[in-house]
Write an enzyme that holds these catalytic residues in place. Sequence first.
Site, PDB file in Angstrom:
ATOM      1  N   LEU B  42       0.766  -1.240   0.112  1.00 27.43           N
ATOM      2  CA  LEU B  42      -0.014  -0.071  -0.025  1.00 27.43           C
ATOM      3  C   LEU B  42       0.971   1.298   0.094  1.00 27.43           C
ATOM      4  O   LEU B  42       0.737   2.217  -0.700  1.00 27.43           O
ATOM      5  CB  LEU B  42      -1.038   0.061   1.180  1.00 27.43           C
ATOM      6  CG  LEU B  42      -2.115  -1.006   1.075  1.00 27.43           C
ATOM      7  CD1 LEU B  42      -2.857  -0.664   2.321  1.00 27.43           C
ATOM      8  CD2 LEU B  42      -2.928  -0.854  -0.026  1.00 27.43           C
ATOM      9  N   ALA B  43       1.667   1.407   0.755  1.00 25.71           N
ATOM     10  CA  ALA B  43       2.507   2.585   1.045  1.00 25.71           C
ATOM     11  C   ALA B  43       3.474   2.657  -0.359  1.00 25.71           C
ATOM     12  O   ALA B  43       3.382   3.688  -0.867  1.00 25.71           O
ATOM     13  CB  ALA B  43       3.546   2.427   2.208  1.00 25.71           C
ATOM     14  N   SER B 283      -9.618 -11.890  10.852  1.00 27.29           N
ATOM     15  CA  SER B 283      -9.924 -10.442  11.073  1.00 27.29           C
ATOM     16  C   SER B 283     -10.565 -10.197  12.594  1.00 27.29           C
ATOM     17  O   SER B 283     -11.450 -10.903  13.126  1.00 27.29           O
ATOM     18  CB  SER B 283     -10.761 -10.006  10.053  1.00 27.29           C
ATOM     19  OG  SER B 283     -11.300  -8.778  10.537  1.00 27.29           O
ATOM     20  N   ARG B 336      -5.848  -4.926  20.800  1.00 19.51           N
ATOM     21  CA  ARG B 336      -5.430  -5.944  20.340  1.00 19.51           C
ATOM     22  C   ARG B 336      -4.310  -6.447  21.505  1.00 19.51           C
ATOM     23  O   ARG B 336      -4.661  -7.728  21.821  1.00 19.51           O
ATOM     24  CB  ARG B 336      -4.372  -5.951  19.104  1.00 19.51           C
ATOM     25  CG  ARG B 336      -5.594  -5.749  17.845  1.00 19.51           C
ATOM     26  CD  ARG B 336      -4.501  -5.678  16.732  1.00 19.51           C
ATOM     27  NE  ARG B 336      -5.553  -5.766  15.522  1.00 19.51           N
ATOM     28  CZ  ARG B 336      -5.550  -5.552  14.285  1.00 19.51           C
ATOM     29  NH1 ARG B 336      -4.096  -5.182  13.848  1.00 19.51           N
ATOM     30  NH2 ARG B 336      -6.423  -5.559  13.453  1.00 19.51           N
ATOM     31  N   HIS B 407       1.970 -10.105  14.327  1.00 23.65           N
ATOM     32  CA  HIS B 407       0.945  -9.737  13.380  1.00 23.65           C
ATOM     33  C   HIS B 407       1.729  -8.419  12.655  1.00 23.65           C
ATOM     34  O   HIS B 407       1.536  -8.330  11.426  1.00 23.65           O
ATOM     35  CB  HIS B 407      -0.386  -9.466  13.650  1.00 23.65           C
ATOM     36  CG  HIS B 407      -1.514  -8.909  12.881  1.00 23.65           C
ATOM     37  ND1 HIS B 407      -1.352  -9.552  11.524  1.00 23.65           N
ATOM     38  CD2 HIS B 407      -2.070  -7.644  12.739  1.00 23.65           C
ATOM     39  CE1 HIS B 407      -2.312  -8.758  10.758  1.00 23.65           C
ATOM     40  NE2 HIS B 407      -2.413  -7.739  11.574  1.00 23.65           N
TER      41      HIS B 407
END
Lengths: 257, 644, 261
Positions: B42-43, B283, B336, B407
Amino acid sequence: MSKELNLTLKVWRQRNNKAKGQFVTIQANNIADDMSFLEMLDVVNEDLTRKGEDPIYFDHDCREGICGMCSLVINGRPHGPKEGTTTCQLHMRSFHDGQTIVIEPWRAAAFPVLKDLAVDRTAFDRIQQAGGYVNVNTGGVPDANTIPIPKRIADEAFESATCIGCGACVAACKNASAMLFVSAKVSQFALLPQGQTERYERAQAMVDQMDKEGFGSCTNTGACEAECPVGIKLTNIARLNREYLNAKIFRQEDVHS
Amino acid sequence: MLDSKVPAGPLAQKWSNHKFNMKLVNPANKRKFTIIVVGTGLAGASAAASLAELGYNVKTFCYQDSPRRAHSIAAQGGINAAKNYQNDGDSVFRLFYDTIKGGDYRGREGNTYRLAEVSVNIIDQCVAQGVPFAREYGGLLDNRSFGGAQVSRTFYARGQTGQQLLLGAYSALNRQIKKGKVQSYTRHEMLDIVTIDGHAKGIITRDLVTGKIESHAGHAVLLCTGGYGNVYFLSTNAMGCNVTAAWRAHKRGAFFANPCYTQIHPTCIPVTGDHQSKLTLMSESLRNDGRVWVPKTVELSKKLQKGELKAADIKEEDRDYYLERKYPSFGNLVPRDVASRNAKEVVDEGRGVGKSGVAVFLDFADAIKRLGEDTVRAKYGNLFDMYYQITDENPYKQPMRIYPAVHYTMGGVWVDYNLMTTVSGLYALGECNFSDHGANRLGASALMQGLSDGYFVIPYTVGDYLANLGSFAPVDQNHPAFEQTRKEVESNINRLLSLNGNKTVDDIHKQLGHIMWEYCGMARTAEGLIKAKGLIQELRKEFWENARVLGENEELNMSLEKAGRVADFLELGELMVDDALNRNESCGGHFRLESQTEEGEAKRDDENYAYVSAWEYKGDNQPEVLHKEELIFENVKLTQRSYK
Amino acid sequence: MSSKSKPVLTSSLGKKLIMSLTGLFLCSFLVVHLIGNLQLFKDDAGYAFNNYAYFMTHFTPIKVVSYLLYASIVIHAVYALILTRQNKAARPVGYYKSSGNENSKWNSRNMGILGTVILVFLVTHMQHFWWQYKFGTTPYVEYQTELATGNRQIIASDDLPSDYTGYKIYVNNGVEIVQSKDLYKQVAYIFQNPFIVLLYIVAMAALAFHLIHGFQSAFQTLGFNHRRYIGLVRGIGIWVFGIIIPIAFATMPLYFYFKSL
């Protein structure tokens, strides 16, 4: 509960693109049935490495069925016998003890073998580069909620957009046709309002590039749909046909102006 | 003290003022500059496309066979944006506040506010590209809620948001490749940075197919190479994810910040055996409707583990919905780190479930009863399918078994407000940098950060640097620095190829993973960390003495690829341990058992540790030097995080 | 996306368009052909059939259509060959193990083989009837029908009379006289041979499988695939073109063969 399998692998080995390849038989013993197919190959490769033999090269990355990097034709079927999965999500419980498993790379003129089971799929990238996008620059776009899109349409566009670009459709097709792949992208944009302005140029440009890459034509056998790990539908191909013929026959003027 | 270069002025005006104050490169001059982008997630993809649109020449590099396969593609749940489409009280400030708080006050205010500010543009941009986000029946965009927030601000595309966003960025990139503004190099791995007079001026890459070592020159280098979670061997990262680009940059002078901040994601499919190659995330959005529980007693858990009882046999009053019990206001949607730590706690008590006992239940029975199976299927169908594929258990009929797994890494290459590292002209974007999430990242914020950096931050800040270079001359690829760096890369490859011991690279990687997970995982102690440091040093020695690397350079050689990456992980692992040892407090993804509240929550030490640890490489086998960037909080009050 | 695009007929989709249009045209011909041929089952010693045969071969608009038909057959076959060659070239190295039946139907993958059988059949079929009727020798028949009563007398011979100059129809003293080549008898004659009957049945089987895939595939190629009507298209493809038409055609040789026993 977990069982163990002893398997005979017939694997395509080919040193590089120029070299001649051949099948090599490798024994894979004590394979737990809750391993994924690629984990089974990992185990085989670790053994080979310990013996000083070149491990089997295969493409893989995310190992969760989304990146589209893994491939393999397993016993004549792209991504193996289980429907709706990629090879990385295929588990050994789909096989039985004593089975012989033939593992081949994707076979297509447009996907030359790089080494062993890995092929070059950059043809797909070039097809996308030909028109698989909306011509918008970063910034200067309207608010996301400016154009409402009926949920039904958005959902259908999403279904088409989920293609992972793995190439199983090409591998499965007896003509090595890339129509399912191309049609998925064309469909996504043909459905969405954002894709309308370049709708017809897109279909033409992508089909032209697809032909240039040396993929075969679609004879509607449906093998691609049956083997697609993410369930891209044949209706996409019909839509691509529609988009393309419409563009060519009725909109030629707009396109070349 | 490191200078973060966060502009002065009120928080909400910092970015606008800064954008105005930065120098611009005029359009005719932009085409004289070449920018190297390493990584196409994405970046990387968004940065490369946006810079090429502006007129810069861009070269992109990725190790995968296509830019589209970067691991951003695997992000499931969604992307946050302060659109307040739901009229539920969201705002840029609230997103900023949630992110800072969620990060346990170890993030930089200025960066985090900017992230929240541009989040709204990201959604607009993606929709314009044709990203098919989920919609309501009225045709407007739908939102869901995510951990660490009490508003619904997460945009999503079923369970494949990362895929859709990446394909959007990839399409923008393709458009520029077609125009000839971007040259895309796939199956290429960056192996070093070339610096000339302290400025990054190029990279050395290996063509993974032919083995060719190539030099590429550019006026700026952008590292968009993701995180280093694979230091643990087992993580939710893709198999190829690695720290090599970032680490080699580190060795060339880029400080590495907060390496100990590791996010352990609470909802992953538990490990089944030694052969396991990676862990699969479910998810976090599942926690919207799934309820986490274990049996109240160890006895019942034992019976479950032996298979004498099934989940359904456990009576409601014998179940401990421990998150709902301990955190009534956030319930299953606590951040999280909190969710993960609590799972570890109940498993350590012996109340875990599944054959291994190292798992907790995530139960959808109530949701199915409330919403119907079809609605649940529409929301989470692909996740349920994935779970079923892997475990052979049907989550519609019995609860999922989940356990935390590595993660995301909040730490990374240190960057200033402009995303520039301590090497001039070298930038780090997305997960590769350390910047916006503090000590813990909230769900659906990684996609937001990657795209924010790529689409909306770097196009401005890199221009400022280039405008200040004072020259439009092309980078001289014949400069001796290129040849020198190239030789070093080659000798490193030869060194690896000469290894002919009796351990495979994976053997050593797995060992490293065990050490890291055991001593630098969900709970850390000074004692354990000191032990880990010794173990890692020994393991590193063993690697260089006893590993086996096959084949030669001039071919597709996975043995060599892995060896190079593991060599870097071994060095990084040690730094992570050093950093964890140095940070004698608990915060977010870094939990020191020595520093907890009476209730067992992470206890920060703001007086002594409200800083970013940025480590400077000093040479082989030299201790790294700690630099501190003081964190200044002008707009939020530091409190003990509470999700009760 | 502004570069010039290739002309439609040179693209893979364009070639498929040609296959689809010619194929559907040929399908429509099958319907007409079948309806006409049903007159073979009339017990009138070929009166209706022979008149029909003359009409079909000499009425100008129909002649035009028939040339279109021949052209369609040739184009369909030629493009099939071109596409097949391209498709083969798209996979120069095949699979060691192929499990096509797991993901597709046999007939859909073997349209070329089925088509070749049909083509071989067409050549023999044309030779048997079209060539014989136009250029070869056929039996002769003269029908004398009293218009008032409908009573009919038939004068037939195995060869054309030496003064035969072509089909004639006229009325003399209230009697309609038709002088014609007797294609009906030619049909009956040809189908006495069990091997030819067998060839026709095999060919009709090939046609059936060809059309079960081909008919709906043509619609897919044209872009018609919508849940609202695709069931109907598939139904017609299977029932009309895959079952009814080939079976109806196949009964003709069988009918004459058993009649001759």
